[in-house]
Scaffold this motif. Structure first.
Motif, short mmCIF file in Angstrom:
data_model
loop_
_atom_site.label_atom_id
_atom_site.label_comp_id
_atom_site.label_asym_id
_atom_site.label_seq_id
_atom_site.Cartn_x
_atom_site.Cartn_y
_atom_site.Cartn_z
N LEU A 34 0.83 -1.21 0.00
CA LEU A 34 0.00 0.00 0.00
C LEU A 34 0.86 1.25 0.00
CD1 LEU A 34 -2.90 -0.80 2.44
CD2 LEU A 34 -3.08 -0.07 0.08
N ASP A 35 2.02 1.16 0.65
CA ASP A 35 2.90 2.33 0.68
C ASP A 35 3.30 2.72 -0.72
OD1 ASP A 35 4.43 4.34 1.94
OD2 ASP A 35 6.22 3.17 1.47
N PHE A 36 3.59 1.70 -1.53
CA PHE A 36 3.96 2.00 -2.92
C PHE A 36 2.80 2.68 -3.63
CE2 PHE A 36 3.83 0.77 -7.37
CZ PHE A 36 4.97 1.41 -7.81
N VAL A 37 1.61 2.09 -3.48
CA VAL A 37 0.44 2.65 -4.17
C VAL A 37 0.19 4.09 -3.72
CG1 VAL A 37 -2.04 2.42 -4.48
CG2 VAL A 37 -0.60 0.39 -4.47
N LEU A 38 0.21 4.28 -2.39
CA LEU A 38 -0.08 5.62 -1.87
C LEU A 38 0.98 6.62 -2.30
CD1 LEU A 38 -1.28 4.74 1.72
CD2 LEU A 38 -2.64 5.63 -0.14
N THR A 39 2.24 6.18 -2.26
CA THR A 39 3.32 7.09 -2.67
C THR A 39 3.14 7.48 -4.12
OG1 THR A 39 4.77 5.96 -1.13
CG2 THR A 39 5.81 7.38 -2.76
N ALA A 40 2.80 6.49 -4.95
CA ALA A 40 2.61 6.79 -6.37
C ALA A 40 1.46 7.78 -6.55
CB ALA A 40 2.31 5.51 -7.14
N LEU A 41 0.39 7.62 -5.76
CA LEU A 41 -0.74 8.54 -5.87
C LEU A 41 -0.40 9.93 -5.37
CD1 LEU A 41 -3.77 6.34 -4.76
CD2 LEU A 41 -3.23 7.17 -7.04
N MET A 42 0.32 9.97 -4.24
CA MET A 42 0.53 11.27 -3.58
C MET A 42 1.68 12.06 -4.18
SD MET A 42 0.22 9.98 0.29
CE MET A 42 -1.34 9.71 1.09
N PHE A 43 2.79 11.36 -4.42
CA PHE A 43 3.98 12.08 -4.84
C PHE A 43 4.30 11.81 -6.31
CE2 PHE A 43 4.51 10.88 -0.34
CZ PHE A 43 4.38 12.14 0.21
N GLY A 44 3.40 11.10 -6.98
CA GLY A 44 3.67 10.69 -8.35
C GLY A 44 3.89 11.87 -9.28
N GLU A 45 3.02 12.88 -9.18
CA GLU A 45 3.14 14.00 -10.10
C GLU A 45 3.79 15.14 -9.38
OE1 GLU A 45 -0.92 14.98 -10.67
OE2 GLU A 45 -1.48 12.87 -10.88
N GLY A 46 4.98 15.39 -9.75
CA GLY A 46 5.85 16.48 -9.29
C GLY A 46 5.42 17.09 -8.00
#
Lengths: 154, 260, 267
Positions: B248-260
């Protein structure tokens, strides 16, 4: 039935957790800076904004006077329209002020530096800053440097 | 060959069935949560065993993680002459990642396994059944308060972890390595954003708390009611929680910090 | 009209039939025993009556209500009038004896604490453990735990009480105490009692009526005296505890001769 000590320690635990959150908010992050006073908006048009981002700082003589609020592409000139939110207390910035995009340190993030002009009139909500200088893009600078060096050698 | 495929198929079906039961379990748990506000003393008791008993572990781990970050970060940053940025490095890595993730892993190991063992034991000694026959719904009386307590504790523990870690980083950076404390704090403040970094970290830890507590309670409730079954369920809680947290950390990180 | 009416009960665990068409009536105010060898699903029967399990076919009526057609809240209301004594006692391990007995009162009533105290102490007095009210369940012997559980099962003054193997694993003294208590409780509180057990002597001593279950069916029913005179060999074997009879001593399969002299190597 319920132990008083349990309630006390639980209370302390919750309080400590909230204090920790508060520390993270006020001491560690920039929440203290974020409660922006109601400001006014000014638009500056740049040829190239490099790595400038929304919420990057806007400074004048190194003092933070506002932040970048929005970045849009101007569909006629193909330049970037950057909307600056300047704090209301800095309401005496001359209209011929120049805006440049600088980099904090060699690898740091980019911000907008203003240089005050000499006009007697001040910027107001909705004004446009005409004098702008685009961001330095490292590849372009190096390219130019190599190019001029090569020319000089010939 | 056919046997292998068949056992794979059975494993798949079993997993699906467990997943389904897990979701029904969650639904029943959530139904029990609203009325807890009328009997909050039940939650307070669980806050004690889930939250307070984990505090010491969290504080000490946080301190050491922060100190290690300080040392390692300094050694790397000093090569670039950027050791003033140590504060940023420490705070960002803690607030965004290590705080929520490591404290959730510790939480799963400390509180999660304890929850599973407790519920599993209550099941194997017929306490849950006994409650049902006394017309007391164990989902409301036993499971829901523990769930809410886990949900409340996790973000608080993560915040304590991060705060303690930053303090540890500061100790190492300032007292040991002699970084200017003004630079340490001010750089940190400039670069750490309340919404992007701190709040997202808090959201992460709430999600982790939700998932970890859910897994722990379900494993206990679904355990085979023998001492062996409870032991295996406890192991499963820690393993599954770890997978869930990191995934989930990966998923959340991708969602939160994915776009600049 | 009987308090509990079980009709055509079928219950399967996997493909194995635990109950295969069972009819049982349990009369009000009587002590009815359900007996049978281990593994005949006697405990399962109590869980079916309590609504914790669903039958695959057939109906169970308690006090005129079909247990498995009730809504969640109606079922819980019905359970408030049912007491159940689990084999292990099922005391809540994190609560003291007092709090355990007070538990149903605190969950279901809003009685003032002083009244709860009086009620709990009275119930504990009736099982002879008033002075143990401060102990934790881990400090109790097995017999004492069962007596506390009995006190807890009757705190809400139920109409019936179900005992799951109440005599198993007890020393003779606690066994005698429990037999005595079950009998007295039944008479004093006008309860209906259902005892599930395979301890023939103790159960026959207090039961008014006995059902014998085996292989998912009711084999025999009647008063203890009738059962002892039964002509069925199976009943005789069970009631007298004979090692061999219709229920063979040997697990069914190949005969010893076949196994010893055949050349088959297993594995």
């Amino acid at each position: 039935m319920h132990n008083k000590n349990t309630e006390i320690t639980v209370g302390m635990f919750v309080a400590a957790g909230i204090v920790a959150l508060f520390i993270l908010a006020m001491k560690v992050s920039n929440l203290a800076d974020l409660n922006d006073e109601e400001g006014y908006r000014v638009v500056a048009e740049f040829e190239n904004i490099g790595g400038l981002k929304v919420r990057s700082p806007v400074t004048l003589a190194g003092v933070r006077v506002g932040r970048v609020e929005a970045i849009d592409l101007n569909s006629q000139t193909y330049n970037a329209d950057v909307t600056l939110n300047l704090y209301g207390s800095y309401n005496q910035i001359p209209t011929d002020t120049a805006a440049s995009i600088y980099t904090a340190g060699l690898l740091g993030e980019q911000y907008i530096g203003l240089e005050a002009g000499a006009e007697d009139e001040f910027l107001q909500d909705g004004d446009v800053i005409d004098l702008t200088q685009p961001a330095l893009v490292l590849e372009q600078v190096i390219g130019q440097f190599l190019f001029s060096k090569a020319e000089g050698d010939e | 060959m056919i046997d292998t495929i068949r056992s794979l198929g059975r494993w798949g079906l079993d997993s699906f069935e467990r997943l389904g039961r897990g979701h029904i379990f969650l639904l029943h748990t959530l139904q029990g949560v609203p009325e807890l506000f009328l009997r909050f003393s039940l939650v307070i008791q669980q806050l004690f065993s889930v939250g307070v008993l984990s505090v010491l572990l969290i504080l000490i781990s946080g301190l050491f993680v922060g100190m290690v970050l300080g040392l390692q970060g300094y050694n790397t940053l000093v090569d670039f002459g950027a050791e003033e940025s140590l504060g940023v490095l420490v705070s960002l890595s803690l607030v965004r990642e290590l705080g929520p993730v490591v404290s959730a892993l510790l939480f799963a190991g400390r509180a999660g396994s304890a929850l599973t063992a407790e519920i599993g034991l209550m099941k194997s000694t017929e306490q849950l059944s006994g409650m049902e026959m006394m017309a007391v719904d164990p989902m409301r009386r036993v499971i829901a308060p523990r769930f809410l307590a886990g949900l409340i504790s996790m973000p608080l523990l993560a915040a304590l972890f991060s705060a303690m870690g930053i303090f540890g980083g500061f100790l190492v950076g300032h007292s040991l390595l002699g970084i200017d404390d003004g630079a340490f704090w001010s750089q940190m403040q400039v670069k750490t954003d309340w919404y992007d970094d701190v709040l997202n970290g808090v959201i992460k830890s709430i999600v982790f708390g939700f998932v970890c507590t859910w897994i722990a309670l379900f494993e206990g409730y679904d355990a085979t009611p023998t001492s062996e079954g409870v032991g295996r369920a406890t192991t499963r809680t820690v393993v599954h929680s770890a997978f869930a947290i990191l995934g989930l950390d990966f998923v959340l990180t991708a969602l939160m910090f994915g776009e600049g | 009209m009987p308090l509990i009416k079980i009709r055509d009960l079928h219950f399967y665990r996997g493909s194995r039939a635990i109950f295969d068409g069972v009819n049982i009536d349990i009369d009000r105010g009587k002590i009815t025993a359900i007996m049978g060898p281990s593994g005949t699903g006697k405990t399962t029967l109590l869980r079916l009556i309590g609504g914790q399990l669903r039958p695959d076919r057939g109906t169970i009526e308690v006090d005129g209500q079909d247990v498995h057609k009730l809504s969640h809240s109606d079922l819980y209301d019905l359970r408030k009038r049912m007491g159940m004594l689990f084999q292990s006692g099922a005391l809540l391990t994190d609560l003291s004896v007092f709090d355990n007995v007070a538990f149903p009162l605190r969950e279901h009533t809003k009685l003032p604490e002083s009244l709860i105290r009086d009620l709990v102490l009275m119930k504990l007095q009736s099982v002879g453990l008033r002075n143990a009210h401060n102990l934790m369940p881990s400090e109790l012997s097995g017999g004492m735990a069962r007596r506390v559980a009995l006190a807890r099962a009757v705190t809400l003054d139920p109409m019936m009480i179900m005992y799951d193997e109440p005599f198993t694993g007890q020393d003779p003294i606690s066994m005698g105490t429990l037999v005595n208590l079950i009998h007295k409780m039944n008479d004093a509180m006008k309860l209906t009692s259902v005892i599930v057990s395979h301890d023939v002597a103790e159960t026959a001593e207090i039961a008014d009526y006995i059902y014998l279950l085996s292989a998912g069916k009711v084999i025999e029913k009647g008063s203890p005296v009738q059962l002892k005179r039964s002509s069925s060999q199976w009943v005789q074997q069970f009631m007298q505890g004979l090692p061999d009879g219709p229920v063979p001593f040997h697990f069914p399969g190949d005969s010893l001769e076949d196994d010893l002299f055949s050349q088959k190597v297993s594995g």
